[in-house]
Design an enzyme around this catalytic site. Structure first.
Site, PDB file in Angstrom:
ATOM      1  N   ARG A 184     -98.229   1.024  43.601  1.00 58.67           N
ATOM      2  CA  ARG A 184     -96.788   1.262  43.525  1.00 58.67           C
ATOM      3  C   ARG A 184     -96.547   2.658  42.945  1.00 58.67           C
ATOM      4  O   ARG A 184     -97.292   3.107  42.051  1.00 58.67           O
ATOM      5  CB  ARG A 184     -96.136   0.233  42.605  1.00 58.67           C
ATOM      6  CG  ARG A 184     -96.016  -1.146  43.223  1.00 58.67           C
ATOM      7  CD  ARG A 184     -94.929  -1.185  44.298  1.00 58.67           C
ATOM      8  NE  ARG A 184     -94.648  -2.503  44.799  1.00 58.67           N
ATOM      9  CZ  ARG A 184     -95.006  -2.956  46.007  1.00 58.67           C
ATOM     10  NH1 ARG A 184     -95.713  -2.200  46.824  1.00 58.67           N
ATOM     11  NH2 ARG A 184     -94.669  -4.173  46.392  1.00 58.67           N
TER      12      ARG A 184
ATOM     13  N   HIS B 187     -94.837   4.523  52.725  1.00 57.50           N
ATOM     14  CA  HIS B 187     -94.991   3.108  52.338  1.00 57.50           C
ATOM     15  C   HIS B 187     -95.168   2.214  53.575  1.00 57.50           C
ATOM     16  O   HIS B 187     -94.414   1.259  53.781  1.00 57.50           O
ATOM     17  CB  HIS B 187     -93.777   2.650  51.497  1.00 57.50           C
ATOM     18  CG  HIS B 187     -94.085   1.486  50.611  1.00 57.50           C
ATOM     19  ND1 HIS B 187     -93.654   1.369  49.320  1.00 57.50           N
ATOM     20  CD2 HIS B 187     -94.793   0.349  50.854  1.00 57.50           C
ATOM     21  CE1 HIS B 187     -94.073   0.223  48.798  1.00 57.50           C
ATOM     22  NE2 HIS B 187     -94.774  -0.406  49.716  1.00 57.50           N
TER      23      HIS B 187
HETATM   24  C1  GLV Z   1     -95.378  -3.782  50.239  1.00 53.68           C
HETATM   25  O1  GLV Z   1     -95.507  -2.882  49.478  1.00 53.68           O
HETATM   26  C2  GLV Z   1     -95.457  -5.155  49.888  1.00 53.68           C
HETATM   27  O2  GLV Z   1     -95.264  -5.519  48.704  1.00 53.68           O
HETATM   28  O3  GLV Z   1     -95.735  -5.959  50.785  1.00 53.68           O
END
Ligand code: GLV
Length: 307
Positions: A222, A270
């Site tokens: 993260r 992401h």
């Molecule tokens: C993505 O980051 C998730 O938590 O699936």
């Protein structure tokens, strides 16, 4: 008994079809459709909806994603079971991305990309995979799956976790006291930790100092785990040779942020691993069956631990 799908209509349509077939006794309701809140037993969502208390018979809250840090402490009533998304699609995509990231750094793709831009045809010295030590921060399900994919390349593999874990073919380290020793033997560091108070800012200057000179970083945890200024400094001094980042803080980074254009950074928005509706719906169905049978749920979050 209602299952409320609080996410995008495209994935919702797939869930609806699979629920109709697999759980015909459950009413499937999508975001925007009316449902008396007290009928909702199961809720799938990315973040906790406002006034979650009105779902007073809610039993299980399914996170749309593998992470649950977006549920702020206190945003989910204590009696509700919170469940991480554990599904084949997420696992497979994470295996692909980590393999891509590790191989990109191992084969020096950021440097070759710069050479290409400069129209420079130059062979760089080669290091064998058996001489490139890959270390995972975090040894959960996603890390174990990625490790399984990387093993055939013959990278020496190690992992560090908060508590002791034993995984075949992996040199395991655990706890704060073993972190420096783990880092000192890691040429490519892969961060797959959940975001908790303990892991916030863990990828910082002090941690980078323990890595061998010229190490690489693949960050798929993260954004707030990484001190981005410390990373830039480590790249500029050569302490780190490259980074593959799929997460940042904030997301997206502001226009002009140096990470966008740093020659040693590969940045993606992401996308390493994204919940796939067919496999996710099947895994949620399985968990609802388990819940009804009084069995343990797959991906159940330990609320005190935070993941
Ligand atoms: C993505 O980051 C998730 O938590 O699936």
């Amino acid at each position: 008994m209602v299952f409320l799908f609080n996410s995008d209509p495209e994935r919702g349509a797939v869930f609806r079809e699979i629920f109709a077939r697999e759980l015909p006794d459950t009413d499937f309701v999508q975001k925007g459709e009316f449902v008396p809140p007290e009928r909702v037993r199961y809720l799938l969502t990315w973040t906790a909806p406002e006034e979650i208390e009105r779902y007073r018979n809610l039993e299980v809250l399914f996170s749309l994603g593998a992470g649950v840090d977006q549920f702020r402490p206190g945003s989910v009533p204590g009696n509700v079971k919170l469940v991480r998304m554990v599904e084949e699609g997420i696992i497979r995509m994470m295996q692909e991305y980590v393999t891509l990231g590790v191989l990109s750094l191992h084969r020096e793709m950021p440097a070759y990309r710069e050479q290409q831009k400069a129209q420079e045809w130059q062979v760089r010295s080669v290091r064998q995979a058996s001489e490139r030590r890959v270390g995972f921060l975090g040894l959960g399900m996603l890390a174990q799956a990625a490790i399984e994919r990387l093993a055939p390349f013959q990278f020496p593999l190690a992992a560090w976790s908060r508590t002791e874990r034993d995984v075949p073919k992996v040199r395991s380290f655990h706890g704060a006291s073993q972190l420096p020793e783990f880092l000192a033997q890691t040429d490519i560091l892969v961060c797959l930790l959940p975001l908790t108070d303990e892991t916030h800012g863990i990828l910082n200057a002090r941690l980078f100092e323990h890595l061998p000179q010229g190490a690489g970083l693949v960050h798929v945890g993260r954004g707030p785990q990484l001190d981005q200024l410390a990373l830039l400094a480590a790249l500029d001094t050569g302490k780190l040779s490259g980074a593959v980042l799929d997460v940042t803080d904030p997301e997206p980074l502001p226009q002009g942020h140096p990470l966008w254009s740093h020659p040693k950074v590969m940045l993606t928005p992401h996308i390493a691993s994204v919940t796939q509706p067919h496999t996710a719906a099947r895994s949620v169905v399985e968990n609802i069956r388990r819940h009804r049978a009084g069995q343990e749920l797959i991906g159940l979050v330990d609320r005190t631990r935070g993941y």
